[in-house]
Design a protein around this motif. Structure first.
Motif, PDB file in Angstrom:
ATOM      1  N   ALA A  15       0.939  -1.218  -0.027  1.00  0.00           N
ATOM      2  CA  ALA A  15      -0.072  -0.043   0.110  1.00  0.00           C
ATOM      3  C   ALA A  15       0.816   1.253   0.057  1.00  0.00           C
ATOM      4  CB  ALA A  15      -0.799   0.033   1.257  1.00  0.00           C
ATOM      5  N   PRO A  16       0.344   2.510  -0.251  1.00  0.00           N
ATOM      6  CA  PRO A  16       1.272   3.381  -0.277  1.00  0.00           C
ATOM      7  C   PRO A  16       1.568   3.823   1.332  1.00  0.00           C
ATOM      8  CG  PRO A  16      -0.820   4.099  -1.045  1.00  0.00           C
ATOM      9  CD  PRO A  16      -1.200   2.562  -0.619  1.00  0.00           C
ATOM     10  N   THR A  17       1.215   3.049   2.199  1.00  0.00           N
ATOM     11  CA  THR A  17       1.463   3.281   3.538  1.00  0.00           C
ATOM     12  C   THR A  17       2.499   2.226   4.296  1.00  0.00           C
ATOM     13  OG1 THR A  17      -0.254   2.078   3.881  1.00  0.00           O
ATOM     14  CG2 THR A  17      -0.534   4.418   4.326  1.00  0.00           C
ATOM     15  N   THR A  18       2.605   1.236   3.342  1.00  0.00           N
ATOM     16  CA  THR A  18       3.711   0.206   3.859  1.00  0.00           C
ATOM     17  C   THR A  18       4.983   0.837   4.006  1.00  0.00           C
ATOM     18  OG1 THR A  18       2.164  -1.343   2.291  1.00  0.00           O
ATOM     19  CG2 THR A  18       4.552  -2.142   3.026  1.00  0.00           C
ATOM     20  N   PRO A  19       5.580   0.462   4.972  1.00  0.00           N
ATOM     21  CA  PRO A  19       6.841   0.895   5.205  1.00  0.00           C
ATOM     22  C   PRO A  19       7.806   0.568   4.495  1.00  0.00           C
ATOM     23  CG  PRO A  19       5.980   0.054   7.198  1.00  0.00           C
ATOM     24  CD  PRO A  19       5.105  -0.162   6.216  1.00  0.00           C
ATOM     25  N   ILE A  20       9.058   1.101   4.217  1.00  0.00           N
ATOM     26  CA  ILE A  20      10.313   0.546   3.398  1.00  0.00           C
ATOM     27  C   ILE A  20      10.619  -0.793   4.316  1.00  0.00           C
ATOM     28  CG2 ILE A  20      12.782   0.927   2.701  1.00  0.00           C
ATOM     29  CD1 ILE A  20      11.620   3.629   1.662  1.00  0.00           C
ATOM     30  N   GLY A  21      10.943  -1.822   3.714  1.00  0.00           N
ATOM     31  CA  GLY A  21      11.607  -2.957   4.294  1.00  0.00           C
ATOM     32  C   GLY A  21      10.442  -4.006   4.699  1.00  0.00           C
ATOM     33  N   ALA A  22       9.299  -3.458   4.656  1.00  0.00           N
ATOM     34  CA  ALA A  22       8.242  -4.528   4.994  1.00  0.00           C
ATOM     35  C   ALA A  22       7.783  -5.432   3.755  1.00  0.00           C
ATOM     36  CB  ALA A  22       7.007  -4.094   5.308  1.00  0.00           C
ATOM     37  N   THR A  23       7.473  -6.524   4.086  1.00  0.00           N
ATOM     38  CA  THR A  23       7.064  -7.576   2.863  1.00  0.00           C
ATOM     39  C   THR A  23       5.377  -7.424   2.666  1.00  0.00           C
ATOM     40  OG1 THR A  23       9.148  -8.644   3.294  1.00  0.00           O
ATOM     41  CG2 THR A  23       7.407  -9.672   2.165  1.00  0.00           C
ATOM     42  N   ALA A  24       5.192  -7.621   1.383  1.00  0.00           N
ATOM     43  CA  ALA A  24       3.785  -7.654   1.078  1.00  0.00           C
ATOM     44  C   ALA A  24       3.928  -8.798  -0.104  1.00  0.00           C
ATOM     45  CB  ALA A  24       3.211  -6.374   0.678  1.00  0.00           C
ATOM     46  N   THR A  25       2.760  -9.199  -0.390  1.00  0.00           N
ATOM     47  CA  THR A  25       2.518 -10.149  -1.445  1.00  0.00           C
ATOM     48  C   THR A  25       2.985  -9.668  -2.911  1.00  0.00           C
ATOM     49  OG1 THR A  25       0.326  -9.694  -1.864  1.00  0.00           O
ATOM     50  CG2 THR A  25       0.732 -11.622  -0.545  1.00  0.00           C
ATOM     51  N   THR A  26       2.860  -8.316  -3.254  1.00  0.00           N
ATOM     52  CA  THR A  26       3.264  -7.885  -4.375  1.00  0.00           C
ATOM     53  C   THR A  26       4.701  -7.230  -4.033  1.00  0.00           C
ATOM     54  OG1 THR A  26       1.874  -5.810  -3.745  1.00  0.00           O
ATOM     55  CG2 THR A  26       1.113  -7.415  -5.614  1.00  0.00           C
ATOM     56  N   THR A  27       5.334  -7.103  -2.889  1.00  0.00           N
ATOM     57  CA  THR A  27       6.828  -6.698  -2.587  1.00  0.00           C
ATOM     58  C   THR A  27       7.231  -8.007  -1.797  1.00  0.00           C
ATOM     59  OG1 THR A  27       5.978  -5.600  -0.976  1.00  0.00           O
ATOM     60  CG2 THR A  27       6.376  -4.213  -2.790  1.00  0.00           C
ATOM     61  N   PRO A  28       7.125  -9.294  -2.561  1.00  0.00           N
ATOM     62  CA  PRO A  28       7.661 -10.492  -1.975  1.00  0.00           C
ATOM     63  C   PRO A  28       9.281 -10.404  -1.328  1.00  0.00           C
ATOM     64  CG  PRO A  28       7.575 -10.795  -4.328  1.00  0.00           C
ATOM     65  CD  PRO A  28       7.041  -9.716  -3.940  1.00  0.00           C
ATOM     66  N   HIS A  29      10.118  -9.495  -2.079  1.00  0.00           N
ATOM     67  CA  HIS A  29      11.353  -9.320  -1.592  1.00  0.00           C
ATOM     68  C   HIS A  29      11.738  -8.060  -0.951  1.00  0.00           C
ATOM     69  CE1 HIS A  29      11.966 -12.119  -4.730  1.00  0.00           C
ATOM     70  NE2 HIS A  29      11.435 -11.506  -5.713  1.00  0.00           N
ATOM     71  N   GLY A  30      10.559  -7.228  -0.355  1.00  0.00           N
ATOM     72  CA  GLY A  30      10.534  -6.390   0.422  1.00  0.00           C
ATOM     73  C   GLY A  30      10.100  -5.119  -0.199  1.00  0.00           C
ATOM     74  N   ASN A  31       9.559  -4.200   0.590  1.00  0.00           N
ATOM     75  CA  ASN A  31       9.037  -2.709  -0.095  1.00  0.00           C
ATOM     76  C   ASN A  31      10.359  -1.939  -0.195  1.00  0.00           C
ATOM     77  OD1 ASN A  31       7.517  -0.694  -1.238  1.00  0.00           O
ATOM     78  ND2 ASN A  31       7.351   0.088   1.007  1.00  0.00           N
TER      79      ASN A  31
END
Lengths: 388, 291
Positions: free
Chosen positions: B146-162
């Motif tokens: 999301a636009p609120t996901t902090p840098i370094g957190a993982t999400a399903t569309t940033t599986p390698h980290g945001n």
């Protein structure tokens, strides 16, 4: 119910279709308009913005068409009659909210002054390329009503009709103008308020205990209430039951969506409107709508002079499509000719209704101008000879 | 499968917020230890304390986990399209200014797909309260960035980290013109309640951001434990700094959290501006618009 005289500019005017549309909305009782500038529709909201402050109206220029097309729905649930106005690119952006209005049975009016597309296309020049989008543009199944004025006078009349139909059937009603009709200046007669018939909002009048937000009446249309009346309504774009509560089952979907489609299908005979000219006994019938109904006239007159029996059917209501009438007509005539400023949209409906019982010839036009009547005339001539 | 699993003890005191909820829609869809329900409880208490006429309070949500809030509140409630509760609320408010209009939705709904509407409603100072539940993730669709996901957190569309910079929402809201801006977490229930009450009673565009655990899709995927662990994180890392410069309150992955009331100021609302302007322009011919 009669129109509120406060907004009605009774008299003869020399105005274009866009301005006439604005006056029609005001006469119909519309007091909330949200819009976003886009050629060739902008004059509608410019006139509204000019007129509204002194007739207790609220006009807001939103940040985009998506916002405009849902702000009007908020306004409707607060009790206003509301409209938004746009052209092709903006119309594309509004599609999701046509679906929302259909799903939540929010009576409102969308005006699309059609220009040539796809994409940015020819912003200042006409087309009739949004006719199928008007019917099918939002995802899923639902019914809508679409009207096609062919003159500034009809832009006035049909905008009032659009509001009336939206209230009667609780659907979004689409006024499918085109750039020519929108920018054409002609005499427009605005009648006295007492001569303008208004269909009032169908407010719920039963007891509080019996209240169900989406319980249909006999014509399949539920009565409405507004925010602030103490009914604690829940309105959702999710599939819902008669209380308005989400229900995620195929059975709930079938019950709701079947009714949303049937609401228009079952009432279609009451909604369809068309104008016939010498269709009785004709061999060929030209089916047209909007500005094309006017470019077809010289072609039809020429063909009649050539000795052909040519009738003219003009669609005033494009959706629902007058399928019963055209089905019946198909066994009485030899051919249909359908001129439209697109590469074949409403002609597909004609073909479906005719079902092979007569020839159907399209007179296509890519947009950017209107048909040369000669092109329509040629197709009429060749249609009889079976040459197209 | 719902109610028969719950053993109701009739002698238990009734929760006072029940009268604000559509109890016939319980149980709700939120996961165990999700923070959204906690905020709804605070909202109901805030409503109770606000003294507002509930018949004139309308709530509008978009789509997503928080988007379901409108459906559980016994108010005129509207569950609109994804990202668009603010323009719907704008129409509702401007058509009937008597209504108190609340937008209650998630971070993705209000600041990604709905970001344009958020900034413009704040700019216009449309009189509404926007409650934004920030769980750093798209929950309903399964944990996307999301636009609120902090840098370094993982999400399903940033599986390698945001690696994308996230929004500092109080700063965004203030710079666009919001008259009330506060941030709390689902841990700070009393503060949340108070902030919502203040926002409800504030005239103009008021904004309350509430950080909330998403145990299923944010905490679990980022190996942060469950909802309780996230609450402990909120408790131990939040620092109350009322009137803090909103520029300084950006969030980092599991870093310090600045909470508090950052903005509380006066500015002419959209409707008042319109009425004042047209009254000057048209004089007696103009009747101030009241809906």
């Amino acid at each position: 119910m009669k129109a509120d005289p406060k907004g009605v500019l009774t008299g003869a005017h020399f105005i274009d279709g866009d301005h006439a549309c604005a006056e029609g909305a005001i006469a119909a009782g519309c007091r909330f308009v949200a819009g976003y500038p886009i050629t060739p529709s902008t004059e509608v909201v410019e006139r509204i913005a000019d007129r509204f402050p002194l007739i207790n109206g609220m006009f807001i220029q939103m940040e985009d068409e998506i916002a405009s097309s849902i702000a009007i729905q908020g306004a409707v649930w607060a009790g206003k009659k509301a409209m938004t106005v746009t052209s092709g690119p903006g119309f594309s952006l509004m599609m999701e909210h046509i679906g929302l209005a259909a799903m939540t049975e929010t009576p409102c009016v969308f005006v699309d002054v059609q220009r040539a597309g796809p994409s940015t296309g020819l912003p200042t020049q006409p087309a009739q390329g949004d006719m199928m989008q008007a019917r099918w543009g939002s995802h899923g199944d639902y019914g809508i009503i679409a009207l096609c004025p062919n003159s500034p006078q009809e832009c006035f009349n049909l905008t009032i009709k659009a509001f009336n139909l939206s209230e009667q059937y609780r659907v979004p009603v689409l006024v499918m103008m085109d750039e020519c009709v929108g920018h054409m200046t002609e005499r427009v007669i605005i009648p006295k308020a007492e001569d303008i018939e208004i269909y009032p909002r169908r407010y719920y009048e039963g007891t509080r205990e019996d209240f169900l937000l989406f319980k249909p009446e006999n014509d399949l249309v539920p009565a409405i209430v507004k925010a602030g009346d103490g009914y604690n309504v829940h309105v959702t774009g999710l599939t819902h039951d008669e209380r308005g509560y989400p229900v995620m089952t195929a059975a709930a979907q079938e019950k709701l969506v079947h009714r949303l489609v049937d609401k228009i299908r079952v009432n279609a005979d009451k909604i369809v409107e068309y104008k016939l000219d010498q269709v009785e006994g004709a061999d060929i019938v030209v089916i047209s709508y909007g500005i094309t109904s006017r470019t077809a006239i010289p072609a039809i007159e020429q063909a009649r002079k050539d000795g052909l029996k040519v009738g003219h059917m003009r669609l005033i209501v494009a959706w629902p499509f007058p399928e019963k009438y055209i089905c019946a007509l198909a066994s009485q005539v030899k051919a249909f000719v359908v001129p439209e400023i697109n590469y074949g949209q409403m002609v597909l409906e004609v073909e479906r209704c005719v079902g092979g019982k007569a020839r159907v010839d399209l007179v296509p036009h890519g947009g950017g101008s209107v048909h040369n009547p000669k092109d329509i005339h040629n197709v009429i001539i060749n249609s009889v000879k079976g040459k197209n | 499968m719902s109610s028969e699993l719950i053993n109701i003890d009739e002698s238990m005191p009734v929760n006072t917020v029940e009268e604000y909820l559509r109890m016939d829609r319980m149980p709700h869809i939120w996961c165990p230890s999700c923070g959204i329900g906690t905020t709804v409880n605070c909202f109901a208490h805030a409503l109770e304390q606000s003294g507002l006429d509930l018949q004139k309070v309308a709530i509008v949500s978009g789509i997503g986990c928080t988007g379901r809030v409108a459906g559980y509140l016994k108010l005129d409630s509207f569950h609109t399209t994804h990202g668009r509760p603010i323009p719907f609320a704008t129409g509702l408010k401007l058509a009937n200014p008597e209504l108190k209009v609340v937008v209650y939705s998630g971070d993705g709904d209000l600041t990604a797909i709905g970001g344009n509407h958020f900034i413009h409603a704040a700019r216009r100072n449309v009189d509404m309260t926007v409650i934004l539940i920030n769980n750093f993730i798209y929950g309903m669709t399964g944990g996307q960035v999301a636009p609120t996901t902090p840098i370094g957190a993982t999400a399903t569309t940033t599986p390698h980290g945001n690696f994308e910079e996230s929004f500092n929402l109080p700063y965004l809201a203030e710079s666009c013109g919001a008259v009330y801006v506060a941030r709390w977490t689902a841990y700070h229930v009393r503060h949340v309640q108070k902030a919502i009450k203040e926002a409800l009673l504030k005239k103009g565009f008021s904004f309350v951001e509430i950080l909330a655990p998403c145990p299923t899709l944010f905490s679990r995927r980022n190996k942060l434990g469950d909802g309780l662990d996230q609450m402990i994180y909120f408790k131990e890392n939040s620092e109350i700094k009322n009137d803090a410069d909103t520029k300084s309150v950006g969030l980092t992955f599991q870093g310090k959290i600045t909470v508090g009331k950052f903005v509380d100021k006066e500015r002419t609302t959209y409707l008042d501006a319109m009425n004042e302007f047209y009254s000057k322009k048209f004089g007696d011919k103009y009747t101030p618009y009241k809906g």
